[in-house]
Design a protein around this motif. Structure first.
Motif, PDB file in Angstrom:
ATOM      1  N   PRO A  40     -17.781  82.355 -38.569  1.00 12.71           N
ATOM      2  CA  PRO A  40     -18.998  83.009 -38.742  1.00 12.71           C
ATOM      3  C   PRO A  40     -19.180  82.819 -40.505  1.00 12.71           C
ATOM      4  CG  PRO A  40     -17.910  84.210 -37.362  1.00 12.71           C
ATOM      5  CD  PRO A  40     -16.712  83.359 -37.822  1.00 12.71           C
ATOM      6  N   ILE A  41     -18.066  83.205 -41.193  1.00 11.10           N
ATOM      7  CA  ILE A  41     -18.295  82.931 -42.686  1.00 11.10           C
ATOM      8  C   ILE A  41     -18.413  81.699 -43.269  1.00 11.10           C
ATOM      9  CG2 ILE A  41     -17.071  83.356 -44.839  1.00 11.10           C
ATOM     10  CD1 ILE A  41     -15.194  85.400 -43.418  1.00 11.10           C
ATOM     11  N   ILE A  42     -17.883  80.716 -42.633  1.00 11.36           N
ATOM     12  CA  ILE A  42     -17.983  79.332 -43.191  1.00 11.36           C
ATOM     13  C   ILE A  42     -19.388  78.683 -42.806  1.00 11.36           C
ATOM     14  CG2 ILE A  42     -17.437  76.704 -42.482  1.00 11.36           C
ATOM     15  CD1 ILE A  42     -14.491  78.006 -42.030  1.00 11.36           C
ATOM     16  N   ILE A  43     -20.170  79.192 -41.633  1.00 10.51           N
ATOM     17  CA  ILE A  43     -21.297  78.828 -41.250  1.00 10.51           C
ATOM     18  C   ILE A  43     -22.383  79.570 -42.053  1.00 10.51           C
ATOM     19  CG2 ILE A  43     -22.992  79.383 -39.353  1.00 10.51           C
ATOM     20  CD1 ILE A  43     -20.912  79.230 -37.425  1.00 10.51           C
ATOM     21  N   VAL A  44     -22.226  81.000 -42.246  1.00  9.80           N
ATOM     22  CA  VAL A  44     -23.118  81.631 -43.192  1.00  9.80           C
ATOM     23  C   VAL A  44     -23.133  81.271 -44.775  1.00  9.80           C
ATOM     24  CG1 VAL A  44     -24.088  83.926 -43.828  1.00  9.80           C
ATOM     25  CG2 VAL A  44     -23.155  83.418 -41.426  1.00  9.80           C
ATOM     26  N   ALA A  45     -21.864  81.008 -45.156  1.00 11.12           N
ATOM     27  CA  ALA A  45     -21.634  80.503 -46.469  1.00 11.12           C
ATOM     28  C   ALA A  45     -22.426  79.222 -46.812  1.00 11.12           C
ATOM     29  CB  ALA A  45     -20.318  80.620 -46.948  1.00 11.12           C
ATOM     30  N   VAL A  47     -25.137  77.960 -45.304  1.00 10.10           N
ATOM     31  CA  VAL A  47     -26.525  78.180 -45.345  1.00 10.10           C
ATOM     32  C   VAL A  47     -26.841  78.812 -46.639  1.00 10.10           C
ATOM     33  CG1 VAL A  47     -28.533  79.432 -44.207  1.00 10.10           C
ATOM     34  CG2 VAL A  47     -26.720  78.426 -42.810  1.00 10.10           C
ATOM     35  N   CYS A  48     -26.057  79.700 -47.225  1.00  2.19           N
ATOM     36  CA  CYS A  48     -26.414  80.342 -48.404  1.00  2.19           C
ATOM     37  C   CYS A  48     -26.021  79.673 -49.602  1.00  2.19           C
ATOM     38  CB  CYS A  48     -25.921  81.838 -48.593  1.00  2.19           C
ATOM     39  SG  CYS A  48     -26.372  82.772 -47.302  1.00  2.19           S
ATOM     40  N   GLY A  49     -25.428  78.417 -49.257  1.00  2.00           N
ATOM     41  CA  GLY A  49     -25.037  77.580 -50.625  1.00  2.00           C
ATOM     42  C   GLY A  49     -24.132  78.084 -51.431  1.00  2.00           C
ATOM     43  N   LEU A  50     -23.254  78.884 -50.818  1.00  2.00           N
ATOM     44  CA  LEU A  50     -22.082  79.381 -51.684  1.00  2.00           C
ATOM     45  C   LEU A  50     -20.967  78.287 -52.080  1.00  2.00           C
ATOM     46  CD1 LEU A  50     -21.012  82.755 -49.942  1.00  2.00           C
ATOM     47  CD2 LEU A  50     -22.888  82.372 -51.870  1.00  2.00           C
ATOM     48  N   THR A  51     -20.342  78.449 -53.108  1.00  2.00           N
ATOM     49  CA  THR A  51     -19.199  77.200 -53.578  1.00  2.00           C
ATOM     50  C   THR A  51     -18.110  77.550 -52.467  1.00  2.00           C
ATOM     51  OG1 THR A  51     -18.286  78.875 -55.242  1.00  2.00           O
ATOM     52  CG2 THR A  51     -20.135  77.867 -56.099  1.00  2.00           C
ATOM     53  N   PRO A  52     -17.079  76.516 -52.672  1.00  2.00           N
ATOM     54  CA  PRO A  52     -16.006  76.703 -51.833  1.00  2.00           C
ATOM     55  C   PRO A  52     -15.239  77.812 -52.375  1.00  2.00           C
ATOM     56  CG  PRO A  52     -16.633  74.264 -52.225  1.00  2.00           C
ATOM     57  CD  PRO A  52     -17.557  75.245 -53.215  1.00  2.00           C
ATOM     58  N   GLU A  53     -15.007  78.120 -53.485  1.00  2.00           N
ATOM     59  CA  GLU A  53     -14.307  79.260 -54.127  1.00  2.00           C
ATOM     60  C   GLU A  53     -14.869  80.582 -53.671  1.00  2.00           C
ATOM     61  OE1 GLU A  53     -14.058  75.812 -56.373  1.00  2.00           O
ATOM     62  OE2 GLU A  53     -15.779  76.815 -55.815  1.00  2.00           O
ATOM     63  N   ASN A  54     -15.985  80.687 -53.626  1.00  2.00           N
ATOM     64  CA  ASN A  54     -16.998  81.955 -53.118  1.00  2.00           C
ATOM     65  C   ASN A  54     -16.525  82.331 -51.596  1.00  2.00           C
ATOM     66  OD1 ASN A  54     -17.818  83.377 -55.475  1.00  2.00           O
ATOM     67  ND2 ASN A  54     -19.863  82.150 -55.341  1.00  2.00           N
ATOM     68  N   ALA A  56     -13.807  80.884 -49.870  1.00  2.00           N
ATOM     69  CA  ALA A  56     -12.122  81.240 -49.841  1.00  2.00           C
ATOM     70  C   ALA A  56     -12.258  82.687 -50.105  1.00  2.00           C
ATOM     71  CB  ALA A  56     -11.669  80.366 -50.601  1.00  2.00           C
ATOM     72  N   MET A  57     -12.849  83.160 -51.050  1.00  2.00           N
ATOM     73  CA  MET A  57     -12.572  84.409 -51.432  1.00  2.00           C
ATOM     74  C   MET A  57     -13.195  85.604 -50.506  1.00  2.00           C
ATOM     75  SD  MET A  57     -14.758  86.487 -54.527  1.00  2.00           S
ATOM     76  CE  MET A  57     -16.432  86.084 -53.815  1.00  2.00           C
ATOM     77  N   ILE A  58     -14.388  85.393 -49.814  1.00  2.00           N
ATOM     78  CA  ILE A  58     -15.004  86.004 -48.598  1.00  2.00           C
ATOM     79  C   ILE A  58     -13.891  86.027 -47.394  1.00  2.00           C
ATOM     80  CG2 ILE A  58     -16.750  86.214 -46.785  1.00  2.00           C
ATOM     81  CD1 ILE A  58     -18.666  84.802 -49.126  1.00  2.00           C
ATOM     82  N   ILE A  59     -13.473  84.845 -46.992  1.00  2.00           N
ATOM     83  CA  ILE A  59     -12.198  84.790 -45.902  1.00  2.00           C
ATOM     84  C   ILE A  59     -11.204  85.662 -46.238  1.00  2.00           C
ATOM     85  CG2 ILE A  59     -10.798  83.172 -44.919  1.00  2.00           C
ATOM     86  CD1 ILE A  59     -12.911  81.058 -45.278  1.00  2.00           C
ATOM     87  N   GLN A  60     -10.714  85.571 -47.608  1.00  2.00           N
ATOM     88  CA  GLN A  60      -9.471  86.470 -47.837  1.00  2.00           C
ATOM     89  C   GLN A  60      -9.987  87.830 -47.727  1.00  2.00           C
ATOM     90  OE1 GLN A  60      -8.880  86.237 -52.161  1.00  2.00           O
ATOM     91  NE2 GLN A  60      -7.718  88.217 -52.048  1.00  2.00           N
ATOM     92  N   SER A  61     -11.126  88.457 -48.159  1.00  2.00           N
ATOM     93  CA  SER A  61     -11.375  89.605 -47.864  1.00  2.00           C
ATOM     94  C   SER A  61     -11.626  90.098 -46.417  1.00  2.00           C
ATOM     95  CB  SER A  61     -12.963  90.044 -48.428  1.00  2.00           C
ATOM     96  OG  SER A  61     -12.569  89.909 -49.972  1.00  2.00           O
ATOM     97  N   ALA A  62     -12.106  89.041 -45.628  1.00  2.00           N
ATOM     98  CA  ALA A  62     -12.285  89.162 -44.203  1.00  2.00           C
ATOM     99  C   ALA A  62     -11.049  89.527 -43.483  1.00  2.00           C
ATOM    100  CB  ALA A  62     -13.023  87.934 -43.554  1.00  2.00           C
ATOM    101  N   MET A  63     -10.015  88.873 -43.957  1.00  2.00           N
ATOM    102  CA  MET A  63      -8.677  89.236 -43.329  1.00  2.00           C
ATOM    103  C   MET A  63      -8.012  90.349 -43.744  1.00  2.00           C
ATOM    104  SD  MET A  63      -6.650  85.381 -43.510  1.00  2.00           S
ATOM    105  CE  MET A  63      -7.251  85.117 -45.365  1.00  2.00           C
TER     106      MET A  63
END
Length: 443
Positions: A40-45, A47-54, A56-63
């Motif tokens: 879900p993070i990859i999909i929404v990120a 759509v929102c045009g987030l950078t790969p670094e951002n 990866a940061m969200i995935i880290q927080s999600a875990m």
């Protein structure tokens, strides 16, 4: 033999377990949900045009937040948490509305709406005793069955390689999925004692080894990753828009219904008893408040994972300490990116080979709950109409175009929400004496 060393402890909620013996069961739970937790993070990120670094940061927080949320479900804080073996993760329920809001206002607006919506659901959970009686056993049974049916397509998509993936439905993915599924079944049939309950882990390992041999494991994500990384507090500036908040609050209410179903299914299939009001209230409160915490770290809502409810239904492993080792692995994966990156290389087809059977188990659990309620004319009407309307209408989402966009967004493709509302309405309006009325008319 003490409970500490006896492997029968895995079937007991509170029995102490040897750490080494507990880890495989916790790891099995994490592998079963890991890919679904980050998708879900990859999909929404995107759509929102987030950078790969951002991203990866969200995935880290999600875990990390998923691990913390799982710990709170297992070992409640005050009235927050169910004390049941519920595994938490990023919910697909919010993907559609997050894409709409993110495309319109940006990712910061999603975070603001998640913060408010999470608090609303958390408060709703704390005061569940005032409204939870509306969710009668037959309503809960209908929702659990609907959750199982709704996940079958998720399992099928994974089996074929992941929706939208290159080579979707290819012969390679079919081979991976079938081999993994067969290995799960054979291990379940021929393994002895407690080892039977590691059938999913065995299937995942064999499937992964086969995928390596077939060259279907992508290690490119390891390039440039750091050894250790800390989560970021408030990485995105929150924005608060009324339309975004209202939309997310409605979806949080839908998520609460799914949580009720997950908690009911887990108690029924894993503990062979009905869920208590306190457990349901704690589970909903945990979903809400942990989701609010998640937004502070730039992450989407965290909710109970139906995949893992299916795993409990299939294996009957309910030990809180065993599941807690899985939560610890998630948190480690958040602080040490290499762990999470390795887990993320698990091909979707391998995961699909295991989950397709797990999701079917949720359907069966729901039907068993219906059976416990009894096949009265009233119950049959609630289940039959609830499932036919919920599952049927959402397969034709164009039907909802006549309604306001917010209604279409919430209900057009969310069968669990439609099933829940239909079952609740029928439970409120249908007379309790339907059987009596039939008998009197026959006289």
């Amino acid at each position: 033999m003490s409970k500490y060393n006896n492997m029968d402890a895995i079937y007991e909620l509170d029995a102490k377990m040897n750490l080494v013996k507990a880890v495989p069961f916790g790891l099995q739970h994490i592998l079963a949900m890991f890919v679904a937790n980050i998708t879900p993070i990859i999909i929404v990120a995107g759509v929102c045009g987030l950078t790969p670094e951002n991203t990866a940061m969200i995935i880290q927080s999600a875990m990390i937040i998923a691990g913390i949320g799982t710990f709170i479900q297992l070992f409640p804080v005050w009235r927050i948490g169910s004390r049941l073996p519920i595994v938490m993760g990023i919910s697909f329920t919010f993907v559609s509305i997050a894409c709409v809001i993110g495309g319109q206002y940006g990712y910061g607006a999603i975070m603001g709406a998640v913060l408010v919506g999470g608090i609303v659901e958390g408060i709703l959970g704390l005061f569940a005793k005032y409204w939870i009686k509306l969710v009668s056993p037959i309503v809960a049974a209908t929702v659990v069955t609907a959750i199982g049916f709704s996940l079958l397509s998720v399992g099928a998509n994974s089996f074929a390689g992941g929706q939208g993936a290159e080579g979707f439905g290819s012969a390679s993915n079919w081979i991976l999925g079938i081999v993994t599924l067969v290995c799960c079944i054979l291990f379940k049939v021929f393994a002895k004692g407690f080892l039977k309950q590691l059938s999913v882990l065995f299937g995942l390992v064999v499937g992964y080894i086969l995928a390596l041999a077939m060259g279907m494991v992508d290690f490119s994500a390891f390039q440039g990753i750091s050894v250790i990384s800390l989560p970021h507090l408030m990485p995105f500036k929150m924005e608060f828009h009324a339309s975004a908040i209202v939309s997310f609050v409605l979806i949080f209410l839908v998520s609460a219904t799914e949580t009720i179903g997950d908690t009911s299914a887990l108690a029924s299939s894993g503990l062979n008893r009905d869920v208590t009001q306190k457990e349901t209230a704690g589970s909903i409160a945990c979903d809400g408040f942990v989701s609010a915490l998640s937004s502070i770290f730039g992450c989407m809502p965290i909710t109970s994972f139906s995949q893992n409810v299916g795993l409990v239904a299939m294996t009957k492993v309910v030990n809180r300490y065993a599941i807690a080792t899985g939560a610890f692995i998630m948190i480690l994966a958040g602080f040490f990116p290499a762990i999470g990156t390795l887990l993320a290389t698990l091909p979707s087809a391998v995961l699909g080979g295991c989950t397709i059977m797990m999701f079917g188990t949720i359907v069966v659990s729901g039907l068993q709950m219906v059976s416990k309620c009894g096949f009265t004319q009233r119950n049959i009407t609630i289940v039959a109409l609830g499932l036919s309307v919920g599952l049927g209408f959402t397969q034709v989402p164009e039907m909802f175009e006549v309604f306001p966009s917010i209604i279409e967004t919430v209900f057009a493709e969310n069968c669990v929400a439609v099933v829940f509302i239909t079952a609740i309405v029928l439970n409120l309006i249908l007379p309790q004496n339907m059987e009596t009325g039939r008998e009197e008319s026959n006289e």
